[in-house]
Enzyme design. Structure first.
Site, PDB file in Angstrom:
ATOM      1  N   ARG A  51      51.348  34.717  39.083  1.00  9.99           N
ATOM      2  CA  ARG A  51      52.595  35.293  38.579  1.00  9.99           C
ATOM      3  C   ARG A  51      52.873  36.594  39.324  1.00  9.99           C
ATOM      4  NH1 ARG A  51      50.492  39.482  37.893  1.00  9.99           N
ATOM      5  NH2 ARG A  51      52.418  40.189  36.935  1.00  9.99           N
ATOM      6  N   GLY A  52      54.068  37.163  39.040  1.00 11.78           N
ATOM      7  CA  GLY A  52      54.501  38.314  39.820  1.00 11.78           C
ATOM      8  C   GLY A  52      55.368  37.799  40.955  1.00 11.78           C
ATOM      9  N   ALA A  53      56.526  38.438  41.152  1.00  7.15           N
ATOM     10  CA  ALA A  53      57.541  37.869  42.043  1.00  7.15           C
ATOM     11  C   ALA A  53      57.041  37.538  43.467  1.00  7.15           C
ATOM     12  CB  ALA A  53      58.744  38.808  42.084  1.00  7.15           C
ATOM     13  N   ARG A  94      60.062  28.446  37.558  1.00  8.04           N
ATOM     14  CA  ARG A  94      60.481  29.617  36.766  1.00  8.04           C
ATOM     15  C   ARG A  94      61.826  30.085  37.332  1.00  8.04           C
ATOM     16  NH1 ARG A  94      56.145  34.280  35.848  1.00  8.04           N
ATOM     17  NH2 ARG A  94      57.449  34.697  34.035  1.00  8.04           N
ATOM     18  N   GLN A 203      50.215  41.413  30.389  1.00 12.08           N
ATOM     19  CA  GLN A 203      49.867  41.552  31.813  1.00 12.08           C
ATOM     20  C   GLN A 203      49.374  42.964  32.134  1.00 12.08           C
ATOM     21  OE1 GLN A 203      52.597  40.031  30.660  1.00 12.08           O
ATOM     22  NE2 GLN A 203      53.326  38.428  32.014  1.00 12.08           N
ATOM     23  N   ASP A 244      61.597  41.662  39.664  1.00 11.81           N
ATOM     24  CA  ASP A 244      61.720  40.227  39.938  1.00 11.81           C
ATOM     25  C   ASP A 244      63.015  39.894  40.669  1.00 11.81           C
ATOM     26  OD1 ASP A 244      59.897  40.438  37.416  1.00 11.81           O
ATOM     27  OD2 ASP A 244      59.444  38.565  38.440  1.00 11.81           O
ATOM     28  N   ASN A 254      63.190  43.250  35.569  1.00 11.34           N
ATOM     29  CA  ASN A 254      61.720  43.249  35.570  1.00 11.34           C
ATOM     30  C   ASN A 254      61.242  42.801  34.196  1.00 11.34           C
ATOM     31  OD1 ASN A 254      59.206  43.767  36.972  1.00 11.34           O
ATOM     32  ND2 ASN A 254      58.962  45.582  35.704  1.00 11.34           N
ATOM     33  N   LYS A 255      59.953  42.782  34.019  1.00 13.51           N
ATOM     34  CA  LYS A 255      59.333  42.321  32.770  1.00 13.51           C
ATOM     35  C   LYS A 255      59.984  42.939  31.543  1.00 13.51           C
ATOM     36  CE  LYS A 255      56.775  39.914  32.245  1.00 13.51           C
ATOM     37  NZ  LYS A 255      57.120  38.514  31.881  1.00 13.51           N
TER      38      LYS A 255
HETATM   39  O1  MRU Z   1      56.001  37.119  33.956  1.00 12.30           O
HETATM   40  P1  MRU Z   1      55.353  37.784  35.129  1.00 12.30           P
HETATM   41  O2  MRU Z   1      53.946  38.208  34.850  1.00 12.30           O
HETATM   42  O3  MRU Z   1      55.487  36.959  36.382  1.00 12.30           O
HETATM   43  O4  MRU Z   1      56.194  39.107  35.347  1.00 12.30           O
HETATM   44  C1  MRU Z   1      55.866  39.929  36.444  1.00 12.30           C
HETATM   45  C2  MRU Z   1      56.703  41.153  36.524  1.00 12.30           C
HETATM   46  O5  MRU Z   1      57.598  41.376  35.750  1.00 12.30           O
HETATM   47  C3  MRU Z   1      56.429  42.058  37.695  1.00 12.30           C
HETATM   48  O6  MRU Z   1      56.654  43.388  37.351  1.00 12.30           O
HETATM   49  C4  MRU Z   1      57.374  41.675  38.847  1.00 12.30           C
HETATM   50  O7  MRU Z   1      57.252  40.314  39.133  1.00 12.30           O
HETATM   51  C5  MRU Z   1      57.117  42.447  40.053  1.00 12.30           C
HETATM   52  S1  MRU Z   1      55.620  41.935  40.792  1.00 12.30           S
HETATM   53  C6  MRU Z   1      55.279  42.761  42.179  1.00 12.30           C
END
Ligand code: MRU
Length: 359
Positions: A51-53, A94, A203, A244, A254-255
């Site tokens: 996970r994470g963009a 996603r 996370q 994201d 973002n999250k």
């Molecule tokens: O749902 P996730 O864990 O994929 O969410 C991740 C985030 O919101 C991160 O902050 C974002 O992807 C940036 S990652 C470098």
């Protein structure tokens, strides 16, 4: 700069497979998960094993490689058609992180270019392998650059707050929001980090705290509703988060919970910084209201700790992301430099300069 773990990597040649840290099991178990086909990659992305963009983008490129690696002797048209189908399947994993679509578009465009240049099916597959490895390599380099640029604004002795995980575990390299922290620490600056727990999937507590501790950086976990108190007590010098998807006007997705942190930072006069590669900017979107927000299963909220925390039958709303208006953002760190007080003009100027925007 190397960290003592590798978030995801391609193992072997062709055929090969993907090995990734199974992030759903952190911090109690450190297990590697092997992905060997396209549906396995969709599953890994959906259930947040990866996970994470930026990491999702790299995983998607590797997913295309998994899907084409057994193709042999097909025509260019058939190979291109299969590549498009595989990309369409991966695109459903996603909806919010634009890096997923960015990487898939890049893979399909490469196949398209090769076919137009007269390559046969096998040569297209070879080119797709090159492109996937290149996306991985570039992500690692970009993270380092983000770290160097972002660390310019971190001073010795500072305490920083972050939300969710935008670290090495969200990329193939040293992360986005955490990259400036790693570089600052490497430069000898003594820093401390407050990590928001990040409900519902934790996370921040599970992943950010784990990776910062692995790197020897002082980290303190707080629940999300403590951020205001901690800021008011004067403990925080700056906020660094990832993203994201960023719209052309500088609105940042973002999250979930990031928006609340940005409002609190504004109220307390604390700079709110976003760290993201140019691949996180969505050139198609004029503002953040157009960003699709993923909604996830209600169990993540109502049974998130392995036991029921809301009455059975209670309605649950579980958006995974929110959008912070550009007006709350003090600066965006990109590999092309800082975008201070982002707005449409400044964001577009950087994208144009980097060749990521025409017209
Ligand atoms: O749902 P996730 O864990 O994929 O969410 C991740 C985030 O919101 C991160 O902050 C974002 O992807 C940036 S990652 C470098």
């Amino acid at each position: 700069m190397e960290l003592p773990f590798q978030t995801l990597q391609w193992v072997g040649g062709r055929p090969g497979h993907v090995s990734m840290i199974e992030q759903t099991l952190l911090p109690t178990q450190r297990v590697d998960h092997e992905v060997r086909d396209v549906l396995g990659m969709v599953d890994a992305i959906y259930r947040l094993a990866v996970r994470g963009a930026p990491a999702i983008g790299v995983a998607a490129a590797f997913g295309v490689m998994l899907g084409v690696q057994e193709l042999r002797g097909l025509s260019p048209e058939e190979t291109l058609g299969r590549t498009r189908e595989i990309a369409a399947t991966l695109a459903k994993a996603r909806p919010t992180a634009v890096n997923l679509f960015w990487a898939l578009d890049r893979m399909v465009a490469r196949a398209d270019r090769e076919a137009s240049a007269g390559a046969d099916g096998d040569a297209i597959v070879v080119a797709l392998f090159e492109e996937g490895h290149e996306i991985y390599r570039e992500d690692r380099e970009t993270c380092l650059r983000l770290g160097e640029v972002g660390a310019e604004r971190i001073s010795d002795g500072q305490t920083l707050l972050t939300h969710c995980n935008a670290g090495a575990l969200a990329t193939a390299g040293i992360g986005t929001a955490l990259a400036p922290m790693y570089v600052a620490a490497h430069q000898g600056k003594r820093i401390s980090v407050f990590a928001d727990e990040t409900r519902p999937l934790l996370q921040g507590a599970r992943i950010t705290a784990w990776e910062l501790a692995q790197a020897g950086i002082d980290v303190t976990v707080i629940t999300d509703n403590m951020a205001g108190h901690v800021m008011k007590s004067g403990k925080i010098d700056a906020v660094f988060v990832g993203s994201d998807r960023i719209a052309r006007n500088g609105d940042v997705c973002n999250k979930i919970g990031t928006y609340s942190v940005a409002v609190l930072a504004k109220e307390h006069g604390i700079p709110f910084y976003v760290v993201a590669p140019l691949s996180t900017f969505d050139r198609e979107l004029t503002d953040g209201s157009q960003i699709p927000i993923e909604e996830r299963p209600e169990e993540e909220v109502a049974e998130g700790f392995g036991k029921r925390t809301a009455p059975v039958g209670a309605k649950v709303f579980n958006p995974a992301f929110d959008v912070t208006p550009a007006a709350l953002v003090a600066g965006i760190v990109t590999e092309a430099g800082w975008i201070d007080r982002p707005n449409r003009e400044r964001v577009e100027a950087v994208l144009r300069e980097a060749g990521a925007l025409t017209g």
